[in-house]
Design a protein around this motif. Sequence first.
Motif, PDB file in Angstrom:
ATOM      1  N   PRO A   1       0.818  -1.253  -0.084  1.00  0.00           N
ATOM      2  CA  PRO A   1      -0.065  -0.130  -0.155  1.00  0.00           C
ATOM      3  C   PRO A   1       0.757   1.209   0.080  1.00  0.00           C
ATOM      4  O   PRO A   1       0.445   2.506   0.245  1.00  0.00           O
ATOM      5  CB  PRO A   1      -0.569  -0.165   1.490  1.00  0.00           C
ATOM      6  N   LEU A   2       2.045   1.352  -0.382  1.00  0.00           N
ATOM      7  CA  LEU A   2       2.937   2.335  -0.280  1.00  0.00           C
ATOM      8  C   LEU A   2       2.590   3.566  -0.737  1.00  0.00           C
ATOM      9  O   LEU A   2       2.561   4.636  -0.325  1.00  0.00           O
ATOM     10  CB  LEU A   2       4.403   2.081  -0.477  1.00  0.00           C
ATOM     11  N   PHE A   3       2.233   3.657  -2.146  1.00  0.00           N
ATOM     12  CA  PHE A   3       1.766   4.596  -2.863  1.00  0.00           C
ATOM     13  C   PHE A   3       0.190   5.081  -2.850  1.00  0.00           C
ATOM     14  O   PHE A   3      -0.216   5.889  -3.835  1.00  0.00           O
ATOM     15  CB  PHE A   3       2.375   4.586  -4.417  1.00  0.00           C
ATOM     16  N   ARG A   4      -0.286   4.469  -2.023  1.00  0.00           N
ATOM     17  CA  ARG A   4      -1.831   4.666  -2.152  1.00  0.00           C
ATOM     18  C   ARG A   4      -2.462   6.159  -1.916  1.00  0.00           C
ATOM     19  O   ARG A   4      -3.342   6.686  -2.481  1.00  0.00           O
ATOM     20  CB  ARG A   4      -2.733   3.824  -0.979  1.00  0.00           C
TER      21      ARG A   4
ATOM     22  N   ASN B   1      -1.040   8.779  -2.709  1.00  0.00           N
ATOM     23  CA  ASN B   1      -0.628  10.015  -3.626  1.00  0.00           C
ATOM     24  C   ASN B   1      -0.923   9.348  -5.106  1.00  0.00           C
ATOM     25  O   ASN B   1      -0.325   8.502  -5.380  1.00  0.00           O
ATOM     26  CB  ASN B   1       0.786  10.446  -3.578  1.00  0.00           C
ATOM     27  N   VAL B   2      -1.901   9.926  -5.678  1.00  0.00           N
ATOM     28  CA  VAL B   2      -2.392   9.467  -7.138  1.00  0.00           C
ATOM     29  C   VAL B   2      -1.274   9.467  -8.002  1.00  0.00           C
ATOM     30  O   VAL B   2      -1.097   8.684  -8.740  1.00  0.00           O
ATOM     31  CB  VAL B   2      -3.599  10.170  -7.280  1.00  0.00           C
ATOM     32  N   VAL B   3      -0.440  10.593  -7.827  1.00  0.00           N
ATOM     33  CA  VAL B   3       0.517  10.784  -9.021  1.00  0.00           C
ATOM     34  C   VAL B   3       1.569   9.660  -8.919  1.00  0.00           C
ATOM     35  O   VAL B   3       1.981   9.148  -9.701  1.00  0.00           O
ATOM     36  CB  VAL B   3       1.113  12.147  -9.027  1.00  0.00           C
ATOM     37  N   LEU B   4       2.130   9.546  -7.787  1.00  0.00           N
ATOM     38  CA  LEU B   4       2.904   8.430  -7.505  1.00  0.00           C
ATOM     39  C   LEU B   4       2.549   7.251  -7.642  1.00  0.00           C
ATOM     40  O   LEU B   4       3.197   6.181  -8.148  1.00  0.00           O
ATOM     41  CB  LEU B   4       3.380   8.494  -5.879  1.00  0.00           C
ATOM     42  N   TRP B   5       1.275   6.811  -7.251  1.00  0.00           N
ATOM     43  CA  TRP B   5       0.640   5.471  -7.491  1.00  0.00           C
ATOM     44  C   TRP B   5       0.514   5.304  -9.066  1.00  0.00           C
ATOM     45  O   TRP B   5       0.963   4.300  -9.562  1.00  0.00           O
ATOM     46  CB  TRP B   5      -0.662   5.510  -6.880  1.00  0.00           C
ATOM     47  N   PHE B   6      -0.025   6.261  -9.900  1.00  0.00           N
ATOM     48  CA  PHE B   6      -0.031   6.007 -11.324  1.00  0.00           C
ATOM     49  C   PHE B   6       1.221   5.901 -11.831  1.00  0.00           C
ATOM     50  O   PHE B   6       1.286   4.850 -12.716  1.00  0.00           O
ATOM     51  CB  PHE B   6      -0.841   7.376 -11.778  1.00  0.00           C
ATOM     52  N   VAL B   7       2.613   6.682 -11.754  1.00  0.00           N
ATOM     53  CA  VAL B   7       3.610   6.648 -12.015  1.00  0.00           C
ATOM     54  C   VAL B   7       4.234   5.039 -11.742  1.00  0.00           C
ATOM     55  O   VAL B   7       4.837   4.317 -12.559  1.00  0.00           O
ATOM     56  CB  VAL B   7       4.508   7.847 -11.786  1.00  0.00           C
ATOM     57  N   SER B   8       4.048   4.871 -10.470  1.00  0.00           N
ATOM     58  CA  SER B   8       4.928   3.499 -10.052  1.00  0.00           C
ATOM     59  C   SER B   8       4.158   2.274 -10.696  1.00  0.00           C
ATOM     60  O   SER B   8       4.953   1.355 -10.897  1.00  0.00           O
ATOM     61  CB  SER B   8       4.838   3.555  -8.500  1.00  0.00           C
ATOM     62  N   THR B   9       2.978   2.525 -10.815  1.00  0.00           N
ATOM     63  CA  THR B   9       1.918   1.419 -11.212  1.00  0.00           C
ATOM     64  C   THR B   9       2.683   1.088 -12.729  1.00  0.00           C
ATOM     65  O   THR B   9       2.906  -0.171 -13.083  1.00  0.00           O
ATOM     66  CB  THR B   9       0.556   1.416 -11.247  1.00  0.00           C
TER      67      THR B   9
END
Length: 572
Positions: free
Chosen positions: A295-298, A300-308
């Motif tokens: 759940p690390l990037f949940r 922050n939407v931008v970080l979640w999107f880029v990391s995904t």
Amino acid sequence: MKNRACHNVPWIGLAVLLILFLTVMVRLKPANFFGSFSDDALYFSSAQALAQGQGYVLPSIPGTPPATKYPILLPGLLSLVWRYNPSFPGNIPLATAIMVTFGCGYIVASFLFLRRYEGINDYEALSLTAFCALHPVVLRFSSLLSSDISFAALSIIAFITADRCMRRNGGLVGAALTGILSGLSLLLRVLGVPIAAGIFLCAIYRRAWRQAFILAVLIAPFFLWVMWTSVIKPAPRPPAPFALFGPGWQQTWLYYTSYIGMRKLSMIDMGLTCNILFSHILYFIADTSGYLISPLFRRNVVLWFVSTLLTIAIIVYGIRVPVKRSGWQPMHFSLLLYVAIILFWDYLGWDRFLLAFLPLIVGGFYVGARELVSLAWRGLSSQFLIDQIIWGTLSAAILLLCVAVTWNFMFGERAELGAESKRRELLLGEKREMYEWIRQNAPKDARVVTPDTEDAALYLYTGRQAMRRIAFLPAGAYDQQTTRYDLDHIMDVAQATGAQYWMTVDEFDATWKAYHELVQARLNQLSNVLPELFRSSNGHVRILGLRCVQEPNNPSCRAAAGILFPGNPTPR
């Protein structure tokens, strides 16, 4: 002697990993999770019916319909628990011990698969196996009486056997063993179909004609049986007293008895169907990456999107590298077919559905990250500044992502899983108060309406049949009006079954995540007009009376009837 000692080190490490896994499972107290999942208590109640000679049925459901939704192998295995110890709930620990054993099998199978992965040595395979073994999803489904972990373990073993034997020079005995393993996966889950089909296609791709023929002959009986009982055969009709009640009842009955019937109800129109398909694709990408970064990037939407996107790209690249070197494996064919089928599934849970492919995902990420970083370092020697910037940025991003994955593994959801186990242990004490009240005060033929995951557990504890209050249409997750319509008909099940009691569990009441506030508001509205008959010591579990549902024309119930049946003619 030294070489032999080095050869044994990974196996010693695997033994230590299994001990660590068992230690974690003992501390987690898997019995606390019984009844937390909609399938597990249903499996266990059907196992009880098998042990008592009632046949393969759903004894907890009014009307006791045949169990046409789930293949029979796991309930058949769990029925041995009932034969050995028919005392419930004293036999739950033995049943969960069987699932933990399947978890150990899953770990061994994952290690055997990863050590055959192109570009991974034994020590790397052991480290990646540890990641899989201690992953919160693996720990959770090793605690539950569901087919997920046993199906995943058996599927991985089938993939390994198939890769060795489904070749032109492969042994026919090995092909027969692969066919039996694939057939058993079909008896665990309907989703064994793409597993078996993928292995067969791989044999055809490799032109292993004799092996493919033997495989097809051995799989055919399993395939035909599962297709007939779970897909082709019409869903059992509700018994006559229940047949004419409203849509909420009809769809809930189909939820228990037919994948196909429930799926048809969700196909409201082409536009909504396309929206569901597109959403499923997005969830597939997000949840596949989520094994590593959630759940690390949940937050922050931008970080979640880029990391995904970066994670899924690395996984795909890492799977593609060994394919280019060694060719397609059975797991690759099965994965493509498997995902294609799940995209049209009613209820999504990619984390559980992809357990059989978790070693491939983890191995793909490791190989992909390593290969890309190696390319990036070579790119840094370019004479062009722009190339150095691009490769340097990519290298830094991948290294940071790897650090994030490591942090997530060390400090991620396992603590949450342990906290949930403790919460459920405390809540079980209150539920047992309620079960005792039901046994003491409810007639033996009384029926109860429960929250989503509580119906079969209540039956096992009290002997009273129960159903969830409604099976929300999956399309409602994408269309608020569909959910509103379902909420208007949330009393159909209670009315159809003649239920006298309505169970609520505050902490886990509104499990339907779509439009959660809307659903919770409706449930609170109903709780305000239904009389309270029982409240647990801490107030988290209650039993409400349903007299006004069964007698809406009673003068004392007229005010409540408009809330119980909004927008509908008052039932007779």
